[in-house]
Write a protein that holds these residues in place. Structure first.
Motif, PDB file in Angstrom:
ATOM      1  N   ALA A   1       0.833  -1.210   0.000  1.00  0.00           N
ATOM      2  CA  ALA A   1       0.000   0.000   0.000  1.00  0.00           C
ATOM      3  C   ALA A   1       0.863   1.253   0.000  1.00  0.00           C
ATOM      4  N   ASN A   2       1.946   1.255   0.762  1.00  0.00           N
ATOM      5  CA  ASN A   2       2.846   2.412   0.773  1.00  0.00           C
ATOM      6  C   ASN A   2       3.499   2.629  -0.581  1.00  0.00           C
TER       7      ASN A   2
ATOM      8  N   ALA B   1       3.737   5.944  -5.481  1.00  0.00           N
ATOM      9  CA  ALA B   1       3.620   6.070  -6.937  1.00  0.00           C
ATOM     10  C   ALA B   1       2.547   7.069  -7.324  1.00  0.00           C
ATOM     11  N   ALA B   2       1.552   7.243  -6.462  1.00  0.00           N
ATOM     12  CA  ALA B   2       0.457   8.157  -6.773  1.00  0.00           C
ATOM     13  C   ALA B   2       0.819   9.619  -6.526  1.00  0.00           C
ATOM     14  N   ARG B   3       1.847   9.886  -5.762  1.00  0.00           N
ATOM     15  CA  ARG B   3       2.238  11.272  -5.474  1.00  0.00           C
ATOM     16  C   ARG B   3       2.777  11.944  -6.730  1.00  0.00           C
TER      17      ARG B   3
ATOM     18  N   ARG C   1       2.411   8.212 -14.233  1.00  0.00           N
ATOM     19  CA  ARG C   1       3.077   6.926 -14.395  1.00  0.00           C
ATOM     20  C   ARG C   1       4.454   6.994 -13.753  1.00  0.00           C
ATOM     21  N   ARG C   2       4.765   5.943 -12.993  1.00  0.00           N
ATOM     22  CA  ARG C   2       6.082   5.833 -12.371  1.00  0.00           C
ATOM     23  C   ARG C   2       6.464   4.369 -12.404  1.00  0.00           C
ATOM     24  N   GLY C   3       7.502   4.031 -13.124  1.00  0.00           N
ATOM     25  CA  GLY C   3       7.913   2.639 -13.224  1.00  0.00           C
ATOM     26  C   GLY C   3       6.818   1.830 -13.881  1.00  0.00           C
ATOM     27  N   HIS C   4       6.455   0.729 -13.277  1.00  0.00           N
ATOM     28  CA  HIS C   4       5.414  -0.118 -13.840  1.00  0.00           C
ATOM     29  C   HIS C   4       4.039   0.157 -13.238  1.00  0.00           C
ATOM     30  N   LEU C   5       3.963   1.102 -12.268  1.00  0.00           N
ATOM     31  CA  LEU C   5       2.685   1.430 -11.645  1.00  0.00           C
ATOM     32  C   LEU C   5       2.034   2.601 -12.367  1.00  0.00           C
ATOM     33  N   ARG C   6       0.746   2.563 -12.504  1.00  0.00           N
ATOM     34  CA  ARG C   6       0.003   3.638 -13.154  1.00  0.00           C
ATOM     35  C   ARG C   6      -1.160   4.009 -12.249  1.00  0.00           C
ATOM     36  N   VAL C   7      -1.324   5.318 -11.973  1.00  0.00           N
ATOM     37  CA  VAL C   7      -2.389   5.801 -11.114  1.00  0.00           C
ATOM     38  C   VAL C   7      -3.277   6.708 -11.939  1.00  0.00           C
ATOM     39  N   LEU C   8      -4.563   6.447 -11.939  1.00  0.00           N
ATOM     40  CA  LEU C   8      -5.520   7.288 -12.624  1.00  0.00           C
ATOM     41  C   LEU C   8      -6.192   8.186 -11.606  1.00  0.00           C
TER      42      LEU C   8
END
Length: 142
Positions: free
Chosen positions: A99-100, A105-107, A130-137
């Motif tokens: 979760a952290n 990644a969302a910041r 987008r940061r690395g392989h994580l994507r936040v919408l």
């Protein structure tokens, strides 16, 4: 083999076939053994550990289902030993670390300071980070 009127009599259990896989000691259970149970009567303790290297007279081999459901008599303790090769179950700390990582990644962060340069606006939809392989919408509210 004996002879009968119908022909040779065969044994119900073939004596020349020996299985290399150890089976669960529980009656009517033919599943492969994964753990060994030993009783320590002096300490009123049942010790359940990884499958022993070889079968011993006063130890019981158990399958996965029977080893998970094992209970001891009232007043006895069950000690479950684990070996390092078995995969461990995720703990609360693992979930919190995940979760952290997602929160991090969302910041929003400054891509120019990282040396990545400005992102192409055509490659991502509006509100996407987008940061690395994580994507936040981002939600339309924020």
């Amino acid at each position: 083999m004996r002879e009968s009127r119908r022909g040779p009599v065969k044994s119900a259990v073939p004596s020349n076939v020996v299985s290399l896989v150890r089976r669960c000691s529980r009656t009517a259970c033919g599943r492969p053994a994964v753990a060994t149970l030993t009783y320590v009567y002096a300490d009123s303790t049942a010790v359940l550990g990884p499958l022993a290297t070889y079968a011993e007279p006063h130890c019981y081999d158990l399958c996965a289902e029977h080893s998970e459901r094992l209970t001891a008599p009232r007043g006895w303790d069950v000690v479950r030993l684990t070996d390092g090769s078995a995969p461990s179950r995720p703990s609360g700390d693992d979930l919190e670390a995940l979760a952290n990582a997602v929160r991090e990644a969302a910041r929003p962060h400054d891509r120019a300071a990282e040396g990545g340069g400005p992102a192409k606006s055509g490659s991502r939809s509006a509100g996407e980070t987008r940061r690395g392989h994580l994507r936040v919408l981002r939600s339309p509210d924020s």
